[in-house]
Design a protein around this motif. Structure first.
Motif, PDB file in Angstrom:
ATOM      1  N   UNK A 310       2.562  -6.549   4.455  1.00 37.81           N
ATOM      2  CA  UNK A 310       2.821  -6.811   3.040  1.00 37.81           C
ATOM      3  C   UNK A 310       2.285  -5.673   2.174  1.00 37.81           C
ATOM      4  N   UNK A 311       1.072  -5.229   2.471  1.00 38.24           N
ATOM      5  CA  UNK A 311       0.465  -4.128   1.714  1.00 38.24           C
ATOM      6  C   UNK A 311       1.263  -2.845   1.905  1.00 38.24           C
ATOM      7  N   UNK A 312       1.666  -2.558   3.138  1.00 36.58           N
ATOM      8  CA  UNK A 312       2.409  -1.328   3.426  1.00 36.58           C
ATOM      9  C   UNK A 312       3.760  -1.319   2.717  1.00 36.58           C
ATOM     10  N   UNK A 313       4.452  -2.454   2.743  1.00 37.51           N
ATOM     11  CA  UNK A 313       5.785  -2.538   2.124  1.00 37.51           C
ATOM     12  C   UNK A 313       5.714  -2.207   0.639  1.00 37.51           C
ATOM     13  N   UNK A 314       4.725  -2.769  -0.049  1.00 39.38           N
ATOM     14  CA  UNK A 314       4.619  -2.579  -1.503  1.00 39.38           C
ATOM     15  C   UNK A 314       4.058  -1.215  -1.851  1.00 39.38           C
ATOM     16  N   UNK A 315       3.066  -0.773  -1.071  1.00 36.39           N
ATOM     17  CA  UNK A 315       2.337   0.445  -1.451  1.00 36.39           C
ATOM     18  C   UNK A 315       3.092   1.737  -1.160  1.00 36.39           C
ATOM     19  N   UNK A 316       4.006   1.732  -0.184  1.00 36.77           N
ATOM     20  CA  UNK A 316       4.675   2.989   0.194  1.00 36.77           C
ATOM     21  C   UNK A 316       6.155   3.018  -0.134  1.00 36.77           C
ATOM     22  N   UNK A 317       6.679   1.919  -0.634  1.00 36.50           N
ATOM     23  CA  UNK A 317       8.101   1.832  -0.999  1.00 36.50           C
ATOM     24  C   UNK A 317       9.021   2.241   0.150  1.00 36.50           C
ATOM     25  N   UNK A 318       8.611   1.897   1.367  1.00 35.27           N
ATOM     26  CA  UNK A 318       9.469   2.172   2.515  1.00 35.27           C
ATOM     27  C   UNK A 318       9.501   3.615   2.966  1.00 35.27           C
ATOM     28  N   UNK A 319       8.533   4.417   2.509  1.00 35.35           N
ATOM     29  CA  UNK A 319       8.595   5.852   2.841  1.00 35.35           C
ATOM     30  C   UNK A 319       7.729   6.245   4.031  1.00 35.35           C
ATOM     31  N   UNK A 320       6.753   5.399   4.386  1.00 33.67           N
ATOM     32  CA  UNK A 320       5.842   5.738   5.494  1.00 33.67           C
ATOM     33  C   UNK A 320       6.382   5.145   6.789  1.00 33.67           C
ATOM     34  N   UNK A 441       9.225  -3.909 -10.449  1.00 32.96           N
ATOM     35  CA  UNK A 441       8.145  -3.133  -9.850  1.00 32.96           C
ATOM     36  C   UNK A 441       8.171  -1.691 -10.344  1.00 32.96           C
ATOM     37  N   UNK A 442       9.375  -1.098 -10.399  1.00 33.16           N
ATOM     38  CA  UNK A 442       9.497   0.284 -10.879  1.00 33.16           C
ATOM     39  C   UNK A 442       9.082   0.380 -12.357  1.00 33.16           C
ATOM     40  N   UNK A 443       9.492  -0.595 -13.140  1.00 30.94           N
ATOM     41  CA  UNK A 443       9.132  -0.592 -14.576  1.00 30.94           C
ATOM     42  C   UNK A 443       7.629  -0.681 -14.756  1.00 30.94           C
ATOM     43  N   UNK A 444       6.968  -1.519 -13.943  1.00 26.46           N
ATOM     44  CA  UNK A 444       5.502  -1.641 -14.033  1.00 26.46           C
ATOM     45  C   UNK A 444       4.823  -0.344 -13.612  1.00 26.46           C
ATOM     46  N   UNK A 445       5.320   0.282 -12.521  1.00 21.37           N
ATOM     47  CA  UNK A 445       4.733   1.526 -12.055  1.00 21.37           C
ATOM     48  C   UNK A 445       4.851   2.631 -13.099  1.00 21.37           C
ATOM     49  N   UNK A 446       5.981   2.660 -13.821  1.00 18.81           N
ATOM     50  CA  UNK A 446       6.187   3.680 -14.864  1.00 18.81           C
ATOM     51  C   UNK A 446       5.187   3.460 -16.000  1.00 18.81           C
ATOM     52  N   UNK A 447       4.971   2.201 -16.356  1.00 18.93           N
ATOM     53  CA  UNK A 447       4.009   1.893 -17.424  1.00 18.93           C
ATOM     54  C   UNK A 447       2.592   2.276 -17.018  1.00 18.93           C
ATOM     55  N   UNK A 448       2.265   2.036 -15.747  1.00 17.06           N
ATOM     56  CA  UNK A 448       0.900   2.300 -15.280  1.00 17.06           C
ATOM     57  C   UNK A 448       0.617   3.779 -15.043  1.00 17.06           C
ATOM     58  N   UNK A 449       1.677   4.592 -14.855  1.00 16.86           N
ATOM     59  CA  UNK A 449       1.486   6.013 -14.507  1.00 16.86           C
ATOM     60  C   UNK A 449       1.004   6.816 -15.712  1.00 16.86           C
TER      61      UNK A 449
END
Length: 449
Positions: A310-320, A441-449
């Motif tokens: 669960x942590x890996x799926x959210x934290x790496x967006x499928x890239x690792x 999720x993308x919208x939240x990440x943009x706000x937090x960046x």
């Protein structure tokens, strides 16, 4: 003559009923058949004429049709099973007779259904098996010709004991080899039988040779007993069950020895085999208890892996990708957990895996669409991801809307086809739900960046 109409329940079309001189005569059309003058018929198809199934009253039509439709379904299911075995098993040729039996049965089979389509299925399957059998027989012909050459060499061996063992080996391989081509079968079998017979005729002329045969068979009996005893002594029960069953078959095939000798050794054999199977059963029971204990540990391990995933799926967006493959391997090696007892564990892993694949697809697609994506700041990466997710969400919502409209136009309310459509609908709904979640999720990440 006066014409009246009658509408039979559910499956029956509106058809004229003719009444003449107080006698009702009617014809009712049903799928793949009809009822005429209180007699149920199967419709003609191809070169096969209509078949009388049953005399019945008007009240019996519904139950009778269901009964004969079920008989057709049973025949179709049998053909489905044979076709599946042909497609999945290696001994395809053994199913030809079953296929031919069904084909011969169809013309007189008492049922209601699309028999022509079943005949259309059988024809290519027969052609496939015919080709398969022909190729196998050609191969078997080559093998048996090679065995005949070996037999010629064995027949020149003056060491009767060694030659006897070689003959046994050749006979075993000959029997295990399937039928050769029809044109050579009689010749090959005749040559082999003649060669083997000549050996035994020569061998049986000597009393000493006869005794040698008895001794050899006695050794085989003793070796089987010794092998089973060795399994007991070593407590080797885990992977020896099938081997013991094979040894039992070998015991039956060894051959005759003097009755008194056989009785003594056979009593010993039965005591040993009984002891083996009793201890093997106890071993299996103990193994089951150990497996149950180990399953609790496996369940705990799999639950922990799910949290990591669960942590890996959210934290790496499928890239690792490497980290994901490592967790998959860890999952496989974490032991057995029953799907029946804990379906939610397996379903969670599958859902997270599907989400990982979807995220990975979006990540790779974004990389392709945006030059220099990997070198961008996190905020800019999520902006690119946001645009791709929004486009994909729009596409999935359009497909979901079309799917709903198409299902609304269908008038099917039961059966496996509807189940399949519902499964596809659920998949499409899950895709839309995931895209919406990723959009937020993308919208939240943009706000937090």
């Amino acid at each position: 003559m006066r014409k009246i109409f009658c509408l039979w329940p559910d499956f029956v079309n509106l058809q004229p009923i003719y009444q003449r001189k107080g006698t009702r005569q009617f014809i009712v059309e049903i799928p793949y058949g009809h009822v005429e003058n209180n007699v149920l018929f199967r419709s003609a198809f191809g070169q096969v004429e209509a078949l009388k199934l049953k005399e019945l009253s008007e009240e019996e039509i519904t139950d009778a049709v269901s009964f004969f439709e079920a008989k057709f379904d049973k025949l179709k299911q049998k053909l489905d099973e044979i076709e599946d075995k042909i497609n999945t098993q290696s001994n395809k040729g053994s199913f030809l007779s079953s296929l031919q039996n069904i084909e011969e049965t169809i013309s007189s089979h008492e049922g209601l259904g699309d028999y022509q389509s079943q005949l259309d299925r059988i024809a290519p399957l027969k052609a496939l098996l015919g080709d398969y059998i022909q190729k196998n027989r050609a191969k078997n012909t080559d093998i048996k010709q090679a065995l005949l050459l070996e037999l010629e060499v064995v027949l020149t061996n003056n060491d009767q004991e060694e030659a006897f063992e070689q003959i046994k080996d050749l006979k075993s391989r000959w029997l295990k080899t399937g039928s050769p081509e029809q044109s050579t079968r009689e010749e090959l079998e005749g040559k082999f039988k003649a060669g083997v017979d000549s050996f035994y005729e020569k061998r049986n002329t000597f009393t000493a040779d006869k005794q040698m045969l008895v001794n050899a068979r006695m050794e085989e009996y003793q070796s089987i007993i010794a092998e089973i005893k060795s399994f007991i002594d070593k407590k080797a029960f885990q992977h020896t069950f099938e081997k013991v069953k094979e040894l039992q078959k070998q015991w039956k095939d060894i051959g005759r020895i003097p009755e008194a000798d056989f009785k003594a050794i056979n009593d010993t054999y039965w005591k040993v085999t009984q002891e083996y199977f009793e201890k093997q059963k106890k071993h299996r029971n103990a193994e089951r208890k150990q497996k149950s204990k180990g399953e609790k540990e496996s369940l705990k391990a799999k639950t922990e892996i799910l949290e990591e995933l669960k942590v890996l799926v959210v934290s790496t967006f499928g890239s690792d990708h490497k980290a994901f493959e490592a967790l998959k391997t860890k999952w496989k090696n974490s032991g057995h957990v029953s799907r029946k007892a804990h379906p939610e564990v397996h379903e969670s892993f599958m859902q997270l895996s599907r989400e990982w694949q979807e995220r990975g697809f979006i990540w790779n697609l974004t990389q392709k669409k945006n030059k220099g994506f990997a070198k961008k700041e996190t905020k800019d990466q999520y902006k690119d991801l946001l645009r791709v997710v929004r486009d994909l969400l729009q596409r999935d919502e359009t497909e979901l809307k079309s799917f709903h409209e198409n299902m609304g136009n269908m008038h099917i309310n039961k059966g496996s086809f509807v189940d399949m459509l519902n499964d596809k609908l659920q998949v499409q709904q899950d895709k839309v739900a995931l895209k919406k979640s990723l959009l937020k999720e993308c919208q939240e990440k943009i706000k937090q960046a």
